[in-house]
Design a protein around this motif. Structure first.
Motif, PDB file in Angstrom:
ATOM      1  N   SER A 225      44.464  45.609  58.430  1.00  0.00           N
ATOM      2  CA  SER A 225      45.141  44.876  57.360  1.00  0.00           C
ATOM      3  C   SER A 225      44.388  44.984  56.035  1.00  0.00           C
ATOM      4  O   SER A 225      44.992  45.194  54.978  1.00  0.00           O
ATOM      5  CB  SER A 225      45.311  43.408  57.752  1.00  0.00           C
ATOM      6  OG  SER A 225      44.058  42.794  57.989  1.00  0.00           O
ATOM      7  N   VAL A 226      43.055  44.864  56.076  1.00  0.00           N
ATOM      8  CA  VAL A 226      42.259  44.940  54.851  1.00  0.00           C
ATOM      9  C   VAL A 226      42.317  46.343  54.254  1.00  0.00           C
ATOM     10  O   VAL A 226      42.302  46.496  53.025  1.00  0.00           O
ATOM     11  CB  VAL A 226      40.797  44.531  55.125  1.00  0.00           C
ATOM     12  CG1 VAL A 226      39.903  44.857  53.943  1.00  0.00           C
ATOM     13  CG2 VAL A 226      40.719  43.039  55.430  1.00  0.00           C
ATOM     14  N   PHE A 227      42.415  47.359  55.101  1.00  0.00           N
ATOM     15  CA  PHE A 227      42.505  48.732  54.606  1.00  0.00           C
ATOM     16  C   PHE A 227      43.717  48.896  53.699  1.00  0.00           C
ATOM     17  O   PHE A 227      43.641  49.536  52.642  1.00  0.00           O
ATOM     18  CB  PHE A 227      42.579  49.709  55.772  1.00  0.00           C
ATOM     19  CG  PHE A 227      42.690  51.156  55.356  1.00  0.00           C
ATOM     20  CD1 PHE A 227      41.606  51.807  54.782  1.00  0.00           C
ATOM     21  CD2 PHE A 227      43.870  51.853  55.525  1.00  0.00           C
ATOM     22  CE1 PHE A 227      41.699  53.135  54.386  1.00  0.00           C
ATOM     23  CE2 PHE A 227      43.975  53.177  55.138  1.00  0.00           C
ATOM     24  CZ  PHE A 227      42.889  53.824  54.567  1.00  0.00           C
ATOM     25  N   MET A 232      45.743  49.465  48.071  1.00  0.00           N
ATOM     26  CA  MET A 232      46.608  48.959  47.001  1.00  0.00           C
ATOM     27  C   MET A 232      45.795  48.613  45.760  1.00  0.00           C
ATOM     28  O   MET A 232      46.151  49.002  44.640  1.00  0.00           O
ATOM     29  CB  MET A 232      47.375  47.729  47.474  1.00  0.00           C
ATOM     30  CG  MET A 232      48.319  47.160  46.427  1.00  0.00           C
ATOM     31  SD  MET A 232      49.028  45.566  46.880  1.00  0.00           S
ATOM     32  CE  MET A 232      47.627  44.473  46.597  1.00  0.00           C
ATOM     33  N   HIS A 233      44.667  47.927  45.932  1.00  0.00           N
ATOM     34  CA  HIS A 233      43.875  47.512  44.782  1.00  0.00           C
ATOM     35  C   HIS A 233      43.127  48.678  44.154  1.00  0.00           C
ATOM     36  O   HIS A 233      42.858  48.650  42.948  1.00  0.00           O
ATOM     37  CB  HIS A 233      42.910  46.391  45.185  1.00  0.00           C
ATOM     38  CG  HIS A 233      43.564  45.053  45.261  1.00  0.00           C
ATOM     39  ND1 HIS A 233      43.865  44.301  44.155  1.00  0.00           N
ATOM     40  CD2 HIS A 233      44.007  44.333  46.328  1.00  0.00           C
ATOM     41  CE1 HIS A 233      44.444  43.174  44.517  1.00  0.00           C
ATOM     42  NE2 HIS A 233      44.541  43.165  45.827  1.00  0.00           N
ATOM     43  N   ASN A 240      44.359  50.458  35.734  1.00  0.00           N
ATOM     44  CA  ASN A 240      43.969  49.322  34.888  1.00  0.00           C
ATOM     45  C   ASN A 240      45.089  48.290  34.799  1.00  0.00           C
ATOM     46  O   ASN A 240      45.494  47.877  33.704  1.00  0.00           O
ATOM     47  CB  ASN A 240      43.561  49.778  33.487  1.00  0.00           C
ATOM     48  CG  ASN A 240      42.727  48.706  32.779  1.00  0.00           C
ATOM     49  OD1 ASN A 240      42.458  47.647  33.327  1.00  0.00           O
ATOM     50  ND2 ASN A 240      42.333  49.002  31.556  1.00  0.00           N
ATOM     51  N   THR A 241      45.566  47.871  35.947  1.00  0.00           N
ATOM     52  CA  THR A 241      46.608  46.855  35.994  1.00  0.00           C
ATOM     53  C   THR A 241      46.278  45.859  37.089  1.00  0.00           C
ATOM     54  O   THR A 241      45.311  46.034  37.829  1.00  0.00           O
ATOM     55  CB  THR A 241      47.992  47.498  36.226  1.00  0.00           C
ATOM     56  OG1 THR A 241      49.001  46.496  36.153  1.00  0.00           O
ATOM     57  CG2 THR A 241      48.055  48.154  37.597  1.00  0.00           C
ATOM     58  N   THR A 242      47.052  44.801  37.191  1.00  0.00           N
ATOM     59  CA  THR A 242      46.882  43.800  38.234  1.00  0.00           C
ATOM     60  C   THR A 242      48.126  43.753  39.101  1.00  0.00           C
ATOM     61  O   THR A 242      49.125  44.403  38.799  1.00  0.00           O
ATOM     62  CB  THR A 242      46.637  42.405  37.618  1.00  0.00           C
ATOM     63  OG1 THR A 242      47.828  42.004  36.904  1.00  0.00           O
ATOM     64  CG2 THR A 242      45.455  42.425  36.658  1.00  0.00           C
TER      65      THR A 242
END
Length: 308
Positions: A225-227, A232-233, A240-242
């Motif tokens: 799940s963390v992968f 994504m991040h 350079n976006t959120t």
């Protein structure tokens, strides 16, 4: 119709209040998973293997060193996210003014179109109707925290905090070290997990075997799940976006804050390489990079000029 909409909005805010109470439970859950993992890996399996001698002892030493190193970085990053304020709007905040043109600096303008402002003649100023205050660029209101957060990415229940300008790097490092840690634990416990399905007699008490089985399943689930979140991040940082901006800028063909992958990375992690993998910034970066403070962001000059 209006009454039902008001009830729906009321229920949403009640849900946000519930999320604040849920956060403390999630911290205990994180620490619980860490505790189960530590008991299974260190106390039940690789700790006792230290006295076995030979190759088994060498492997145990290597696994325990890697495990404890990653665990230390994971906890450091995690509690940095929990206890670091993501950044709020300073009292009496006012946008910067371009002295030559006498207008609001483009970086203080609304990125995604006109908003309701205290001055209807100047729709370029971003204003929060819930906080009754002006908003810096890339700032959004969090209904859970009940305030505007600088460069808000999202509110994370797992850390009981918003993820914003001042703790986004720490959140990314938490994901990074969580993925590495859970993968190491999964691989280290894999032989013990496969032993459950063999015909061989497995040493240890039933509680020890059950804890090992549970730790393997939990760490494998977290690693997978963390992968996904980490990938994504990574894509968000490279542009350079959120998370919020990635959704809202679908109507914006060109993103003014995309300065290239290298500079985009530095806008989050800083320029001093020895600080990239720890939840901290150098004093040099904090002095000369306003973006790390969450109020001012460099952008592409050509896109700024197109707005006039």
């Amino acid at each position: 119709m209006y009454r039902s909409g008001a009830v729906m909005a009321w229920n949403v805010f009640k849900f946000c209040t519930a999320l604040r109470g849920l956060g403390s439970i999630m911290i205990l859950l994180v620490l619980g998973v860490v505790g189960v993992t530590y008991y299974a890996l260190v106390l039940c399996n690789y700790g006792p293997a230290l006295t076995s001698g030979g190759l088994d002892s060498l492997i145990a030493v290597l696994v325990l060193i890697i495990f404890h190193s990653l665990l230390g970085m994971l906890l450091w990053s995690y509690f940095s996210v929990v206890f670091t304020d993501p950044g709020g709007v300073p009292p009496n905040y006012r946008p910067l003014v371009d002295q030559e043109r006498g207008e609001i600096d483009p970086l203080e303008a609304s990125e995604f179109g006109p908003l309701t402002t205290p001055d209807p003649t100047n729709a370029r100023i971003r204003y929060c109707r819930k906080c009754n205050q002006l908003k810096p660029p890339r700032c959004h209101h969090c209904s859970v925290c009940g305030r505007c957060v600088l460069k808000m990415d999202h509110h994370c229940v797992w850390v009981v905090n918003c993820v914003g300008a001042l703790n986004y790097k720490y959140f990314l490092l938490f994901l990074f070290y969580t993925f590495l840690e859970t993968m190491v634990v999964t691989l280290a416990l894999l032989p013990h997990f496969l032993a459950f399905f063999s015909d061989e007699d497995i040493p240890g008490s039933p509680s020890t075997l059950a804890t090992t089985f549970l730790a393997f399943v939990l760490n494998l689930a977290f690693a997978l799940s963390v992968f996904g979140f980490l990938i994504m991040h990574i894509s968000l940082v490279s542009a350079n976006t959120t998370t919020i901006e990635a959704y809202e800028k679908k109507a914006t063909p060109k993103w003014r804050y995309d300065l290239g992958r290298k500079r985009n990375f530095e806008q989050v992690f800083g320029t001093v390489q020895r600080y990239w993998f720890i939840p901290a910034y150098s004093d040099e970066d904090l002095r000369r990079m306003p973006a790390l403070q969450g109020l001012e962001y460099p952008s592409k000059p050509d896109l700024d000029a197109q707005e006039f």
